[in-house]
Design a protein around this motif. Structure first.
Motif: not given
Length: 235
Positions: A98-102, A112-117, A131-132, A136-142
């Protein structure tokens, strides 16, 4: 797979559509029913072989007779098929942008990660990486599906997508035991993680990656080989 085409304020979902979910459940159910129906016959045939594993359970199956045996094994096959279909769907990454999160959902867990991060998103082989701002890696998923689908969803909502892959890939170095550039605590975590990778304990390996990140380091894998880099302020 299905991607909706929303307006700017709506989210874009990348994952199994309802039709594909139904097909998975129907297909696995039919296969389960067929396998369950023929289990008694398969058991009899297997016992004619010179050597066969699970001989005890096979003899137990053939010791029963009557229509009810086929009914029971068929129902068990159906349940096994439904269970397998559910596991396939759970194990497939579902992404909502979305416009605010992934938002990522897999194995019943939600991240859930916010756009600004978020600085950028890319595919590393078959892994989707977020990536932040400090590398830094916020997430790494297959992520087993075409990269174009997720790339389109991110572009639609204004996120940065790196088509060339990891912008930090040249900074990774292979980890070896007691690497002098790393703190003792990180070396200990990576040693434990190597054991987890060899044992294919995915949950443990993921948790140990999170622990390593708390010390300011990023780690990725190639089979049981581990590669590391320090978090930075720019690629």
């Amino acid at each position: 797979m299905n991607i909706s085409r929303p307006s700017y304020r709506e989210s874009t979902a990348v994952g199994f559509s309802t039709a594909i979910r139904v097909l998975i459940f129907v297909g696995c159910s039919v296969l389960g029913l067929a396998l369950g129906y023929f289990i008694p016959l398969i058991a009899k045939w297997a016992l004619t072989l010179p050597w066969v594993p699970f001989e005890g359970p096979l003899k137990l199956i053939t010791s029963f007779s009557g229509v009810w045996v086929t009914v029971v094994t068929t129902l068990l096959g159906l349940l096994a098929g439904l269970w397998f279909a559910e596991e396939v769907i759970k194990d497939t990454l579902h992404v909502v942008v979305s416009g605010e999160t992934i938002r990522l959902k897999k194995d019943g867990a939600v991240q859930e990660f916010r756009r600004e991060t978020i600085s950028t998103v890319f595919l590393d082989g078959k892994q989707l990486v977020i990536l932040g701002s400090n590398g830094e890696e916020h997430a790494r998923e297959t992520y087993d599906w075409a990269s174009g689908r997720i790339a389109d969803a991110l572009a639609e909502h204004g996120y940065s997508w790196s088509p060339g892959g990891d912008p930090y890939k040249e900074q990774f170095r292979r980890w070896v035991l007691d690497t002098p550039e790393l703190p003792p605590a990180v070396n200990a975590l990576l040693k434990a993680r190597e054991i987890a990778l060899r044992k294919k304990e995915k949950g443990e390996a993921k948790e140990l990656r999170r622990e390593v990140s708390k010390f300011g380091f990023v780690v990725k894998d190639e089979e049981t080989r581990q590669y590391w880099r320090a978090q930075t302020t720019g690629p």
